[in-house]
Design a protein around this motif. Structure first.
Motif, mmCIF file in Angstrom:
data_model
loop_
_atom_site.group_PDB
_atom_site.id
_atom_site.type_symbol
_atom_site.label_atom_id
_atom_site.label_comp_id
_atom_site.label_asym_id
_atom_site.label_seq_id
_atom_site.Cartn_x
_atom_site.Cartn_y
_atom_site.Cartn_z
ATOM 1 N N TRP A 219 0.834 -1.205 0.000
ATOM 2 C CA TRP A 219 0.000 0.000 0.000
ATOM 3 C C TRP A 219 0.866 1.251 0.000
ATOM 4 N N PHE B 149 0.702 4.180 -2.868
ATOM 5 C CA PHE B 149 0.364 5.579 -2.593
ATOM 6 C C PHE B 149 1.477 6.520 -3.052
ATOM 7 N N GLY C 110 -6.799 10.325 -2.604
ATOM 8 C CA GLY C 110 -6.590 9.112 -1.828
ATOM 9 C C GLY C 110 -7.734 8.125 -1.988
ATOM 10 N N VAL D 96 -8.157 3.951 -3.831
ATOM 11 C CA VAL D 96 -8.704 2.775 -3.161
ATOM 12 C C VAL D 96 -10.029 2.349 -3.786
ATOM 13 N N LEU E 13 -5.004 3.980 4.056
ATOM 14 C CA LEU E 13 -5.022 5.444 3.918
ATOM 15 C C LEU E 13 -4.908 6.129 5.275
ATOM 16 N N SER E 14 -5.593 5.587 6.270
ATOM 17 C CA SER E 14 -5.577 6.203 7.599
ATOM 18 C C SER E 14 -4.219 6.088 8.274
ATOM 19 N N TRP F 95 -1.182 7.360 4.279
ATOM 20 C CA TRP F 95 -1.346 8.379 3.253
ATOM 21 C C TRP F 95 -0.272 9.453 3.419
ATOM 22 N N ARG G 113 -5.128 12.069 7.201
ATOM 23 C CA ARG G 113 -5.342 10.725 7.720
ATOM 24 C C ARG G 113 -6.501 10.653 8.699
ATOM 25 N N PHE H 140 -9.638 9.880 6.846
ATOM 26 C CA PHE H 140 -9.648 8.482 6.422
ATOM 27 C C PHE H 140 -9.912 7.558 7.611
#
Length: 295
Positions: free
Chosen positions: A28, A32, A49, A53, A174-175, A178, A184, A187
């Motif tokens: 991931w 990103f 973002g 996903v 993402l949380s 990112w 974040r 997210f």
């Protein structure tokens, strides 16, 4: 086939975790950073973002639907199996927890802290002012990490297919990873929404796989708390489901002062066993749904 695909992916993923191989977090992070600008003043925002996903999840979901429509659904199962292996997994925890337990047993809390510091949420790394707080912070991070990388993915795969599984795991990524750190938090809210139902199902499973009487005492504060966050639900329900004060270091130290040096390893072992038994309950429940023709 849903049961078989998930079970095979889970077995392979556990073996990979044992050998600390194929980290989904690294995949991931690479995705990103390759897809967005990370230069100061040029960071991509929330929409960028989400696109990274949502679009893959949508493509996968639509692809499996089309394969099913043309009668080639069997072709999609190996693809789902491979994607589940990539989406699941928490490699790296085993050696960290082993080293942490050894340091705890030696009474070297500073070394224990240095071992686990990078695994803790950034906002909580400075909060561990005592061994008790440090251990509870680590336990929470471990519970949340395993939930997000196994149970969350498995739940949405069974309920909504591989597309929703990728979406749920992607929001977690993402949380945490990112490049624009300020985004974040938003997210994290989306990831919490995706986790609301599965974390409460896991909480109930804790009661089945652990101390049901203790879990029932904590029920109003865990599952009954509609606005409770994922970490709080897991910690409260796990504390009620575990015996021997495995998540209550202060009380353990009062009742068993001579065994305090073993608390760190015993507590983490109890948490791992509870998670393993809970996954077994989920697999058995999934098998029953298949037998009764629900899946």
């Amino acid at each position: 086939m849903v049961l078989i695909v998930f079970l095979l992916a889970y077995i392979v993923r556990r073996r990979l975790d044992t050998h600390n191989s194929l980290s989904g977090d690294k995949l991931w992070r690479h995705w990103f950073h390759q897809a967005v600008k990370v230069e100061a003043g040029h960071e991509s925002g929330i929409a960028g973002g989400l696109a990274l996903v949502v679009l893959p999840a949508l493509i996968l979901g639509l692809g499996m639907y089309l394969l099913d429509a043309v009668g080639w659904r069997v072709v999609g199962y190996p693809i789902e199996w491979l994607i589940l292996i990539l989406m699941m997994g928490a490699p790296g925890w085993r050696p960290i927890l082993q080293s942490y337990s050894v340091s705890w047993q030696r009474g070297d809390m500073q070394a224990a802290w240095l071992i686990v510091e990078d695994r803790l949420p950034p906002e909580e790394r400075g909060a561990a002012s005592s061994p008790d707080v440090m251990h509870l912070t680590l336990s929470k991070a471990f519970l949340v990490g395993v939930f997000q990388r196994f149970f969350l993915v498995g739940f949405w795969y069974v309920v909504g297919g591989i597309g929703l599984a990728v979406l749920a795991r992607g929001l977690v990524a993402l949380s945490e990873q990112w490049p624009q750190a300020a985004a974040r938090t938003r997210f994290q809210r989306l990831a919490e929404w995706m986790a609301w139902l599965p974390v409460r199902l896991l909480s109930v499973t804790f009661g089945i796989a652990g101390d049901l009487a203790g879990w029932l005492r904590e029920f109003p504060a865990s599952v009954g708390g509609v606005s409770k966050k994922t970490a709080d639900v897991l910690m409260i329900s796990a504390n009620g489901s575990l015996t021997g004060y495995a998540l209550d270091p202060e009380r353990f130290s009062r009742i068993h002062p001579d065994e305090w040096v073993d608390f760190g390893g015993r507590s983490l072992g109890a948490i791992r066993d509870l998670l393993n038994r809970s996954m077994l309950v989920w697999i058995c429940g999934l098998a029953l749904l298949v037998i009764f023709g629900v899946l």
